[in-house]
Structure formats: C-alpha cells, structure tokens
Design a protein around this motif. Structure first.
Motif, PDB file in Angstrom:
ATOM      1  N   ARG A 249       0.673  -1.133   0.015  1.00 26.15           N
ATOM      2  CA  ARG A 249       0.037  -0.096   0.035  1.00 26.15           C
ATOM      3  C   ARG A 249       0.931   1.105   0.084  1.00 26.15           C
ATOM      4  NH1 ARG A 249      -3.504  -1.295   5.165  1.00 26.15           N
ATOM      5  NH2 ARG A 249      -1.112  -1.477   5.812  1.00 26.15           N
ATOM      6  N   ALA A 250       0.220   2.275  -0.762  1.00 28.10           N
ATOM      7  CA  ALA A 250       1.115   3.665  -0.649  1.00 28.10           C
ATOM      8  C   ALA A 250       0.022   4.401   0.013  1.00 28.10           C
ATOM      9  CB  ALA A 250       1.083   4.343  -2.155  1.00 28.10           C
ATOM     10  N   VAL A 251       0.462   5.044   1.390  1.00 24.66           N
ATOM     11  CA  VAL A 251      -0.240   5.768   2.225  1.00 24.66           C
ATOM     12  C   VAL A 251      -0.064   7.190   2.474  1.00 24.66           C
ATOM     13  CG1 VAL A 251      -1.124   5.696   4.823  1.00 24.66           C
ATOM     14  CG2 VAL A 251      -0.615   3.603   3.339  1.00 24.66           C
ATOM     15  N   LYS A 252      -0.855   8.095   2.697  1.00 24.88           N
ATOM     16  CA  LYS A 252      -0.698   9.157   2.905  1.00 24.88           C
ATOM     17  C   LYS A 252      -1.066   9.708   4.432  1.00 24.88           C
ATOM     18  CE  LYS A 252      -0.818  11.478  -1.715  1.00 24.88           C
ATOM     19  NZ  LYS A 252      -1.438  12.655  -2.350  1.00 24.88           N
ATOM     20  N   PRO A 253      -0.226   9.619   5.631  1.00 27.52           N
ATOM     21  CA  PRO A 253      -0.755   9.550   6.780  1.00 27.52           C
ATOM     22  C   PRO A 253      -1.665  11.011   7.087  1.00 27.52           C
ATOM     23  CG  PRO A 253       1.637   9.282   6.692  1.00 27.52           C
ATOM     24  CD  PRO A 253       1.087   9.672   5.237  1.00 27.52           C
ATOM     25  N   ARG A 254      -1.344  11.945   6.428  1.00 26.32           N
ATOM     26  CA  ARG A 254      -2.247  13.285   6.973  1.00 26.32           C
ATOM     27  C   ARG A 254      -3.609  13.233   6.717  1.00 26.32           C
ATOM     28  NH1 ARG A 254      -0.001  15.026   1.835  1.00 26.32           N
ATOM     29  NH2 ARG A 254      -1.367  15.770   0.571  1.00 26.32           N
ATOM     30  N   PHE A 255      -4.025  12.067   5.687  1.00 25.23           N
ATOM     31  CA  PHE A 255      -5.657  11.981   5.487  1.00 25.23           C
ATOM     32  C   PHE A 255      -6.106  10.916   6.429  1.00 25.23           C
ATOM     33  CE2 PHE A 255      -4.706  13.501   0.919  1.00 25.23           C
ATOM     34  CZ  PHE A 255      -5.036  14.680   1.196  1.00 25.23           C
ATOM     35  N   LEU A 256      -5.464  10.240   7.465  1.00 23.47           N
ATOM     36  CA  LEU A 256      -5.857   9.317   8.424  1.00 23.47           C
ATOM     37  C   LEU A 256      -5.833   9.930   9.840  1.00 23.47           C
ATOM     38  CD1 LEU A 256      -3.402   6.410   7.306  1.00 23.47           C
ATOM     39  CD2 LEU A 256      -5.730   6.857   6.425  1.00 23.47           C
ATOM     40  N   GLU A 257      -7.131   9.594  10.389  1.00 16.53           N
ATOM     41  CA  GLU A 257      -7.054   9.989  11.649  1.00 16.53           C
ATOM     42  C   GLU A 257      -6.359   9.279  12.707  1.00 16.53           C
ATOM     43  OE1 GLU A 257      -9.116  12.291  12.946  1.00 16.53           O
ATOM     44  OE2 GLU A 257     -10.055  12.970  11.084  1.00 16.53           O
ATOM     45  N   ARG A 258      -6.059   7.949  12.450  1.00 16.35           N
ATOM     46  CA  ARG A 258      -5.098   7.471  13.180  1.00 16.35           C
ATOM     47  C   ARG A 258      -4.421   6.519  12.501  1.00 16.35           C
ATOM     48  NH1 ARG A 258     -10.449   6.120  15.606  1.00 16.35           N
ATOM     49  NH2 ARG A 258     -10.202   4.061  14.556  1.00 16.35           N
ATOM     50  N   PRO A 259      -3.036   7.162  12.213  1.00 16.53           N
ATOM     51  CA  PRO A 259      -1.977   6.513  11.337  1.00 16.53           C
ATOM     52  C   PRO A 259      -1.693   5.011  11.941  1.00 16.53           C
ATOM     53  CG  PRO A 259      -1.423   8.656  11.734  1.00 16.53           C
ATOM     54  CD  PRO A 259      -2.776   8.327  12.542  1.00 16.53           C
TER      55      PRO A 259
ATOM     56  N   VAL B 168     -10.161   4.926  10.045  1.00 16.57           N
ATOM     57  CA  VAL B 168     -10.871   6.319   9.973  1.00 16.57           C
ATOM     58  C   VAL B 168     -10.283   7.154   8.999  1.00 16.57           C
ATOM     59  CG1 VAL B 168     -11.734   7.923  11.205  1.00 16.57           C
ATOM     60  CG2 VAL B 168     -11.866   5.802  12.266  1.00 16.57           C
ATOM     61  N   ILE B 169     -10.808   7.794   7.875  1.00 13.25           N
ATOM     62  CA  ILE B 169     -10.128   8.648   6.988  1.00 13.25           C
ATOM     63  C   ILE B 169     -10.470  10.199   7.440  1.00 13.25           C
ATOM     64  CG2 ILE B 169     -10.033   9.457   4.609  1.00 13.25           C
ATOM     65  CD1 ILE B 169      -8.860   6.508   5.246  1.00 13.25           C
ATOM     66  N   SER B 170      -9.497  11.283   7.151  1.00 17.41           N
ATOM     67  CA  SER B 170      -9.878  12.432   7.676  1.00 17.41           C
ATOM     68  C   SER B 170     -11.056  13.045   6.910  1.00 17.41           C
ATOM     69  CB  SER B 170      -8.565  13.264   7.485  1.00 17.41           C
ATOM     70  OG  SER B 170      -8.891  14.441   7.929  1.00 17.41           O
ATOM     71  N   ASP B 171     -11.809  14.101   7.166  1.00 19.96           N
ATOM     72  CA  ASP B 171     -12.618  14.611   6.833  1.00 19.96           C
ATOM     73  C   ASP B 171     -12.240  15.606   5.444  1.00 19.96           C
ATOM     74  OD1 ASP B 171     -14.574  13.546   8.146  1.00 19.96           O
ATOM     75  OD2 ASP B 171     -14.835  15.465   9.888  1.00 19.96           O
ATOM     76  N   ASP B 172     -10.874  16.042   5.454  1.00 19.72           N
ATOM     77  CA  ASP B 172     -10.265  16.768   4.580  1.00 19.72           C
ATOM     78  C   ASP B 172      -9.993  15.988   3.206  1.00 19.72           C
ATOM     79  OD1 ASP B 172     -10.175  18.862   6.240  1.00 19.72           O
ATOM     80  OD2 ASP B 172      -8.072  18.054   6.925  1.00 19.72           O
ATOM     81  N   CYS B 173     -10.262  14.404   3.316  1.00 18.59           N
ATOM     82  CA  CYS B 173      -9.877  13.687   2.177  1.00 18.59           C
ATOM     83  C   CYS B 173     -11.354  13.330   1.454  1.00 18.59           C
ATOM     84  CB  CYS B 173      -9.122  12.367   2.582  1.00 18.59           C
ATOM     85  SG  CYS B 173      -8.964  11.214   1.232  1.00 18.59           S
ATOM     86  N   ASP B 174     -11.496  13.841   0.235  1.00 18.24           N
ATOM     87  CA  ASP B 174     -12.677  13.536  -0.411  1.00 18.24           C
ATOM     88  C   ASP B 174     -12.815  12.225  -1.145  1.00 18.24           C
ATOM     89  OD1 ASP B 174     -10.939  14.195  -2.231  1.00 18.24           O
ATOM     90  OD2 ASP B 174     -12.011  15.640  -3.403  1.00 18.24           O
ATOM     91  N   ASP B 175     -11.703  11.532  -1.139  1.00 17.64           N
ATOM     92  CA  ASP B 175     -11.532  10.159  -2.083  1.00 17.64           C
ATOM     93  C   ASP B 175     -10.730   9.336  -1.020  1.00 17.64           C
ATOM     94  OD1 ASP B 175     -11.484   8.033  -3.698  1.00 17.64           O
ATOM     95  OD2 ASP B 175     -11.267   9.220  -5.532  1.00 17.64           O
ATOM     96  N   VAL B 176     -11.099   8.217  -0.885  1.00 14.64           N
ATOM     97  CA  VAL B 176     -10.312   7.191  -0.054  1.00 14.64           C
ATOM     98  C   VAL B 176      -8.835   7.055  -0.791  1.00 14.64           C
ATOM     99  CG1 VAL B 176     -11.513   5.297  -0.917  1.00 14.64           C
ATOM    100  CG2 VAL B 176     -10.270   5.252   1.220  1.00 14.64           C
ATOM    101  N   ARG B 177      -9.143   6.750  -2.121  1.00 14.65           N
ATOM    102  CA  ARG B 177      -8.037   6.417  -2.871  1.00 14.65           C
ATOM    103  C   ARG B 177      -6.773   7.383  -2.865  1.00 14.65           C
ATOM    104  NH1 ARG B 177     -10.963   5.536  -8.578  1.00 14.65           N
ATOM    105  NH2 ARG B 177     -11.998   7.394  -7.596  1.00 14.65           N
ATOM    106  N   LYS B 178      -7.077   8.743  -2.449  1.00 16.36           N
ATOM    107  CA  LYS B 178      -6.054   9.762  -2.109  1.00 16.36           C
ATOM    108  C   LYS B 178      -5.213   9.399  -0.769  1.00 16.36           C
ATOM    109  CE  LYS B 178      -8.231  13.629  -4.339  1.00 16.36           C
ATOM    110  NZ  LYS B 178      -8.827  14.964  -4.155  1.00 16.36           N
TER     111      LYS B 178
END
Length: 401
Positions: free
Chosen positions: A219-229, A242-252
């Motif tokens: 997996r490629a992950v952007k931790p800033r879009f995760l509530e609990r990395p 849990v994905i952050s509210d700032d991320c409009d697409d889980v694929r990001k």
C-alpha cells in the motif's frame, strides 16, 4: 554346558580415514607419502596423552610437561583451543562450547636435514636419560640433500614422540574424484556444478522474492489523511480505518501497489540452469533416479545418457581403486606374507582392484541388452523370432534384481 564367550585377540594393521581439514602435505606431489613431509593434526584429551606414558618412542618427561601446563580438571572442559585452529576444524566441530580434546597433537612424517636430527637427538638424550636413541645410518654432513626420515609428534609445543623411520613407513594415501591437470588440488561433482549452482540460486531467490511481493498487498499511504495512522501497523479482517474529513476520496489516502508476477519467466532460467548443471556434472538427473529434464527423450536417448554417466562414475571408481583399495590391500598382503604364523597361501601375488572393470562391464552389458530389446521390439518380424525371457533375465541380473 552354559554358554561362554571366548575371544582370541591379535594385533593386525588397520587404516582410518583422515579429514582433509587435518592433513597438511607437500603440494608438489599428488600423493602425501611422495613429498618431503606430511603432517596429520588431531586434538586429543589429557587422558589420551597420559595413557601414552611408557609406550615405545614416547617421551614421558615431555608428556608430563604438557599435562602440567593444562588447567585443573574442573576447568579443562571449558578450556578453548586457539581461534586459528577452530577456524580450520571440520565444520561439525567448530561451534562446540565445551571441549575435552584440547591438546593439539601434530604427527609429522617426512625428511629432515641429518645435522638437525643429530643435534636434536643429542639434546633429547641429555634431557631424558631413559629415552633410548636408535642411531641409524652414516654420520651427518652439511651437504644439500643429506636428509633422514623421522616420525615426530608434538603436543602443545612439546615433542612427545620421536623415532627414525624409513620411507616405506610413511602410511598416507590420497584418493580423488577427478585430478585437475593444471592444479594441485582435486575436483569433484560439486566443483563442476558450482558456477551453475550460483545461477540457479540467484534465479530461485528472485523467483521467491517476486512471488512474495506479487502475492501480498502493498500500500501507498498518506498519513495526513488518516485520523489514526497507527491503525495501519496491524491489519485484521474487518478492521475500520478512519479517514480524515479533508480527504474527499479514499484512494487519495490509501492506494494499492500491484507488483507484476514474472515468476514464469524466471522458471525458464531455472530450467536452463538445471540442464546446464546436468551437463557440467556428467551425471544427469535420470541417472540419479529423478525425473529427466526433457520428457520427450526417447528410450534410446535415455540409455545413451545412462551409458555416458556410467563411464564417468566408472572413472571415479577407478580413482578410488588406484588411490585407496590397491595400496591398502598391498599393505595387508605384505603383513600376512611376513607373518611366521601364516603357513598356507603365501606367494608372489599382485593386488588388482576390480571395482572399475566390474562396474564398467555391468553398465555396458545393461546398455547392450536394452539396445537389443529395443531393436527387437521395433520390427514385428523380429519380435516373432526372439524369446524375450532370456534377455529380460540377463537384464535383471545385471541390475541386481
């Protein structure tokens, strides 16, 4: 009458196999006994060395010095030998933590300048009054080549056994699989396939690594879009991430990396390496009882492969016959001929090992019988004329069935 075991003991020659890790020889000659000297290294226990006191040619005073220099009895098992000696031990003895055989025992057989021998014998007679020196030969000179044969055994730096010997009393023989024409060391099947074994090992490691990567999710992950990395550190079925509210697409936030499966390409490299290794080893897989590399081979092709492999194996047997069997049996024969208690069977005999010739005869006979059966079965008219029971029985006898 009750059973009673009766044992009749007598001394006779014996031979033992010495590890190549423990033999140090003159590399200018193929046979150890033909060179200037050969040293056999062994590791012995204090008990073994103490039992040699009073034996012929052993020096009791030097044995006592070696034993007194060792640690006390409760420490001797943890006494380690030198690191340089450990590195050159046979692999099975390198990792032992507690050793009982801690005395390095070197047995030297070979030629030494006569002047050096005489000086040592004078010193030995002075320090050890009870040790008898057997003077042999003419007085020594300073001329080159004035050398005598001796047997000298050293234990932890002390000469504990000494005697003059003759050239015929050096009892070391060496047998090889193949003798390299331009090398002083022999080669074998493992040496012949070493280069292709590296290719096969590399291809198999690449195959294994590719299967592990292509068979597992990366997996490629952007931790800033995760509530609990930290949720990604452990994966369990049904886990919620849990994905952050700032991320409009889980694929990001999380995306899968797909590794192409190229294992089939690597299999062709492994198959080619196995075929080349068969050629290098001179012993194909079919001769080892394994599945042949080419399933489309005819019975005639397989029989040709078996015949050629048999010739190579026969050459290995011949080297063992000439290098070990014949000289050892010659020594036994000489001993029996000189034994005054043996009255019958004495004569001028020549030892000839028949392992090579008998093996070759068997291999050639099997190949000829199989070729004859295949030829007879190929023609319907010949099939009617031949009784197959006789060649089948001959083939079974040749195969020891």
């Amino acid at each position: 009458v009750a059973y009673e075991q009766i044992v009749n003991e007598h001394k006779s020659p014996a031979w033992m196999a010495a590890s190549i890790w423990d033999i140090f020889r003159d590399l200018e000659f193929d046979q150890p006994r033909d060179g200037r000297s050969v040293i056999h290294r062994q590791f012995k226990s204090p008990y073994w060395l103490r039992q040699k006191k009073g034996r012929p040619y052993f020096i009791d005073e030097n044995i006592r010095r070696v034993l007194n220099s060792l640690p006390s009895q409760d420490q001797v098992q943890s006494n380690q030998i030198a690191d340089a000696d450990v590195a050159s031990l046979p692999p099975s003895l390198r990792k032992l933590q507690f050793r009982e055989n801690v005395i390095r025992y070197l047995e030297f057989s070979g030629r030494v300048p006569a002047k050096t021998v005489e000086a040592f014998e004078q010193q030995l007679a002075t320090e050890n009054q009870s040790f008898v020196i057997e003077q042999v030969g003419k007085p020594a000179t300073e001329e080159a080549g004035d050398e005598v044969y001796i047997l000298a055994c050293e234990a932890n730096g002390q000469i504990v056994r000494y005697s003059r010997i003759t050239e015929d009393e050096i009892k070391y023989w060496r047998a090889v699989c193949e003798q390299a024409p331009d090398d002083n060391e022999a080669i074998g099947v493992a040496d012949n396939v070493a280069s292709m074994q590296l290719v096969i090992n590399g291809a198999f490691r690449a195959f294994e690594d590719n299967k592990k990567q292509s068979g597992n999710v990366q997996r490629a992950v952007k931790p800033r879009f995760l509530e609990r990395p930290n949720d990604l550190k452990s994966r369990t079925p049904g886990q919620d991430i849990v994905i952050s509210d700032d991320c409009d697409d889980v694929r990001k936030a999380i995306s899968a990396i797909v590794t192409p499966d190229v294992g089939e390409t690597l299999l062709s490299v492994i198959d080619m390496g196995l075929r080349m290794a068969d050629n290098d080893s001179m012993i194909p897989r079919i001769a080892q009882g394994l599945e042949p590399e080419n399933k489309d081979n005819t019975a005639l092709q397989i029989s040709k492969q078996m015949a050629q492999a048999g010739k190579y194996i026969g050459a290995l047997i011949r080297n063992l016959d000439e290098g070990l069997i014949e000289p050892i049996i010659n020594e036994f024969l000489d001993h029996n001929m000189e034994d005054p208690e043996v009255q019958e069977g004495k004569g001028n005999y020549v030892v000839q090992a028949l392992g090579f010739s008998s093996y070759n005869d068997k291999v050639d006979r099997i190949a000829r019988i199989q070729q004859f059966i295949a030829f007879a079965l190929s023609d319907p008219d010949l099939r009617k004329e031949i009784k197959f029971r006789a060649p089948m029985e001959d083939s079974a006898r040749a195969l020891d069935i």
